[in-house]
Design an enzyme around this catalytic site. Structure first.
Site, PDB file in Angstrom:
ATOM      1  N   GLY A 193      10.756 -10.622   4.493  1.00  0.00           N
ATOM      2  CA  GLY A 193      12.084 -10.458   5.059  1.00  0.00           C
ATOM      3  C   GLY A 193      13.238 -10.692   4.122  1.00  0.00           C
ATOM      4  O   GLY A 193      14.397 -10.653   4.547  1.00  0.00           O
ATOM      5  N   TYR A 235      -7.655  -8.925   6.387  1.00  0.00           N
ATOM      6  CA  TYR A 235      -8.728  -8.294   5.620  1.00  0.00           C
ATOM      7  C   TYR A 235      -9.895  -9.269   5.438  1.00  0.00           C
ATOM      8  O   TYR A 235      -9.944 -10.313   6.078  1.00  0.00           O
ATOM      9  CB  TYR A 235      -8.174  -7.740   4.314  1.00  0.00           C
ATOM     10  CG  TYR A 235      -7.116  -6.694   4.551  1.00  0.00           C
ATOM     11  CD1 TYR A 235      -7.347  -5.630   5.429  1.00  0.00           C
ATOM     12  CD2 TYR A 235      -5.865  -6.772   3.950  1.00  0.00           C
ATOM     13  CE1 TYR A 235      -6.387  -4.679   5.681  1.00  0.00           C
ATOM     14  CE2 TYR A 235      -4.882  -5.821   4.199  1.00  0.00           C
ATOM     15  CZ  TYR A 235      -5.148  -4.774   5.072  1.00  0.00           C
ATOM     16  OH  TYR A 235      -4.177  -3.826   5.338  1.00  0.00           O
ATOM     17  N   ASN A 247      -3.421 -10.847   5.830  1.00  0.00           N
ATOM     18  CA  ASN A 247      -3.241  -9.567   6.534  1.00  0.00           C
ATOM     19  C   ASN A 247      -4.479  -9.061   7.278  1.00  0.00           C
ATOM     20  O   ASN A 247      -4.626  -7.867   7.524  1.00  0.00           O
ATOM     21  CB  ASN A 247      -2.777  -8.482   5.546  1.00  0.00           C
ATOM     22  CG  ASN A 247      -1.376  -8.740   5.042  1.00  0.00           C
ATOM     23  OD1 ASN A 247      -0.857  -9.847   5.148  1.00  0.00           O
ATOM     24  ND2 ASN A 247      -0.749  -7.733   4.477  1.00  0.00           N
ATOM     25  N   THR A 256       0.838  -1.189   0.000  1.00  0.00           N
ATOM     26  CA  THR A 256       0.000   0.000   0.000  1.00  0.00           C
ATOM     27  C   THR A 256       0.878   1.246   0.000  1.00  0.00           C
ATOM     28  O   THR A 256       1.797   1.381   0.805  1.00  0.00           O
ATOM     29  CB  THR A 256      -0.915   0.005   1.237  1.00  0.00           C
ATOM     30  OG1 THR A 256      -1.824  -1.098   1.143  1.00  0.00           O
ATOM     31  CG2 THR A 256      -1.708   1.297   1.331  1.00  0.00           C
ATOM     32  N   TYR A 311       3.196   6.525   2.957  1.00  0.00           N
ATOM     33  CA  TYR A 311       1.768   6.641   2.649  1.00  0.00           C
ATOM     34  C   TYR A 311       1.318   8.076   2.368  1.00  0.00           C
ATOM     35  O   TYR A 311       0.129   8.358   2.330  1.00  0.00           O
ATOM     36  CB  TYR A 311       0.939   6.074   3.805  1.00  0.00           C
ATOM     37  CG  TYR A 311       1.402   4.709   4.258  1.00  0.00           C
ATOM     38  CD1 TYR A 311       1.271   3.602   3.427  1.00  0.00           C
ATOM     39  CD2 TYR A 311       1.991   4.526   5.500  1.00  0.00           C
ATOM     40  CE1 TYR A 311       1.706   2.346   3.827  1.00  0.00           C
ATOM     41  CE2 TYR A 311       2.431   3.275   5.919  1.00  0.00           C
ATOM     42  CZ  TYR A 311       2.285   2.191   5.083  1.00  0.00           C
ATOM     43  OH  TYR A 311       2.721   0.949   5.477  1.00  0.00           O
TER      44      TYR A 311
END
Length: 376
Positions: free
Chosen positions: A301, A184, A182, A28, A351
Site C-alpha cells: 500500500g 503458495y 500469498n 507476476t 498479465y
C-alpha cells in the site's frame, strides 16, 4: 522540489550497499515464453526500474512442479539460467541490486500451465475451490485436487529450491528471496486449513513450520545467509489461506528459527490496501523484535515518500517495498523524490504477453518531452 528523506538514503543490506531504501516488490507479469524462459523485454523492464535500491523479481518457478501460472519464468534448467543473465546485468550496470524470488505455487496451479511431466503437489490433497486458474489454452479452469506430497517429494522439493538458488547466483543475481507468502507452497505448509498432515510436517506449530525452515536452511547452506531472504504474509488470506488460532505464536517461533539461520531479511506483506484484512501492527513488531540480526522489508500500500520514510524513521522497518506504482512508473524513485505525480497503470495489461503495458510506460521526462512536442 527534491525531497531529503530517509527513503532516498543509501543503505547497507548485509554486505550489499543499496543506492536507496526503495525496493521494487515482486510482481507476476507473465512475460516469459510458454516454456517459462525469460525474454528480452524482461531485461528491458527490469533495467528501466533499476533506480530502485533493490529489485525483487516476479515469482520464479524453482521446478516444473512449481509452475502455477501461464508464462511465468522458471530457473530449473540451464536455458532459463542463461536467459536470466542479461536481466541481472541490466540492473547491476545501472547501479541497482537484484534478488530472484523463488516461488513454488503448490496447489495454486493447473496442468495446462505446467510442463508435461510436472505434478501438482501440496502438503495435503485439499483443493482451492474459491476461484479459478487462468490458462492460455482454455481460459479460466477449476483448480485440480493436488497430490499429497510424500516425504521423499518434500525432500526433493527442498533440493529443487537449492538448485534454483545456485542457478540464480550463477546468472548474476545478488541473492534470492524464498516465497513463503500469498498462499503458495510454503504457506500451504504453515496454514492448518491447507495442511492436514499428521506426520513431522503437520499438526503442531513446530511441524507446520518445519518445511519453511528446512527450505531456508538448505538455501543458506548452498549460497550463504547473506544472499538469502524470505517473504512472509501473516494473517494473509490469498489463495484460500485462513488465519487461525495461535498464528502469532507460530510466526514468532518461525521468526526465531529464521533469525538463528542468519537470513538476510524478512519481507513482510500486508495486502490490506487491496481489500484484505489488515495485518496487525503487533505481529509486525513481534517479527521485527525477534529478527534482531537481519533486516525487515515492509510491503503493502505504499504510494508516497512521506509515509514510507515515516515507517523508516520510526524504525518499523529497514527498507520499503513498492509494488504496482513501479508498473506504470519506471522512474518511480525520481518521481517520489521530486514530487512528480504518478502515472496510473493499465490493469488490462498486467498479465498479457508482449510489450504493451510492460515496457512502454514513459518516464516523467519522456512524458514532458512528448507533451511539449504535441503542444507545438
Amino acid at each position: 522540489m527534491t525531497k531529503s528523506l530517509k527513503l532516498f538514503e543509501e543503505a547497507d543490506l548485509g554486505s550489499i550497499t543499496l543506492q536507496n531504501r526503495v525496493v521494487m516488490a515482486p510482481m507476476t507479469r507473465s512475460r516469459a515464453t510458454a516454456d517459462h524462459v525469460p525474454t528480452d523485454i524482461m531485461a528491458t523492464y527490469y533495467g528501466q526500474r533499476s533506480n530502485a535500491g533493490l529489485i525483487i523479481t516476479e515469482g520464479t518457478a524453482p521446478s516444473p512442479n512449481g509452475v502455477g501460472y501461464p508464462r511465468i519464468p522458471g530457473i530449473y534448467n540451464d536455458e532459463q539460467r542463461e536467459a536470466w543473465k542479461p536481466i541481472a546485468d541490466n540492473v547491476r550496470q545501472n547501479g541497482g541490486k537484484i534478488f530472484m524470488q523463488l516461488m513454488h505455487t503448490g496447489r495454486i496451479s493447473h496442468e495446462l500451465n505446467m510442463p508435461d511431466d510436472a505434478k501438482i503437489l501440496a502438503p495435503s490433497a485439499v483443493p482451492f475451490t474459491d476461484d479459478q486458474m487462468y490458462t492460455d489454452q482454455k481460459g479460466p479452469q477449476d483448480y485440480p485436487v493436488p497430490e499429497k506430497m510424500t516425504e521423499a517429494e518434500i525432500q526433493s522439493t527442498i533440493q529443487e529450491h537449492v538448485d534454483a538458488a545456485k542457478r540464480a547466483i550463477e546468472a548474476g543475481f545478488d541473492g534470492v528471496e524464498i516465497h513463503g507468502a500469498n498462499g503458495y507452497l510454503i504457506e500451504q505448509f504453515l496454514a492448518p486449513n491447507t495442511n492436514t498432515r499428521d506426520d513431522n510436517y503437520g499438526g503442531s506449530i513446530e511441524n507446520r513450520n518445519r518445511f519453511a525452515i528446512e527450505v531456508s536452511k538448505a538455501v543458506v547452506d548452498a549460497i550463504g545467509k547473506e544472499k538469502t531472504g524470505i517473504r512472509l504474509s501473516p494473517y494473509g488470506v490469498f489463495s484460500g489461506i485462513k488465519p487461525h488460532d495461535n498464528i502469532d505464536e507460530q510466526y514468532i517461533e518461525l521468526t526465531k528459527a529464521l533469525n538463528d539461520l542468519g537470513l538476510l531479511y524478512i519481507h513482510i506483506v500486508d495486502h490490506s490496501a487491496m481489500g484484505t484484512p489488515e495485518v496487525p501492527d503487533s505481529i509486525k513488531i513481534a517479527i521485527k523484535d525477534h529478527f534482531s540480526d537481519g533486516a525487515i522489508i515492509l510491503s503493502g500500500g505504499y504510494n508516497d515518500a512521506e509515509e514510507a520514510s515515516k515507517d523508516l524513521e520510526n524504525e518499523n522497518g529497514h527498507l520499503i517495498a513498492f509494488g504496482r506504482p513501479f508498473i506504470s512508473n519506471p522512474d518511480l524513485v525520481n518521481r517520489l523524490k521530486n514530487d512528480i505525480s504518478l502515472a496510473d497503470p493499465d490493469h488490462d495489461t498486467f498479465y498479457t504477453p508482449g510489450a504493451e503495458g510492460y515496457i512502454d510506460y514513459p518516464t516523467a521526462d519522456e512524458s514532458q518531452t512528448l507533451n511539449t512536442v504535441n503542444s507545438i
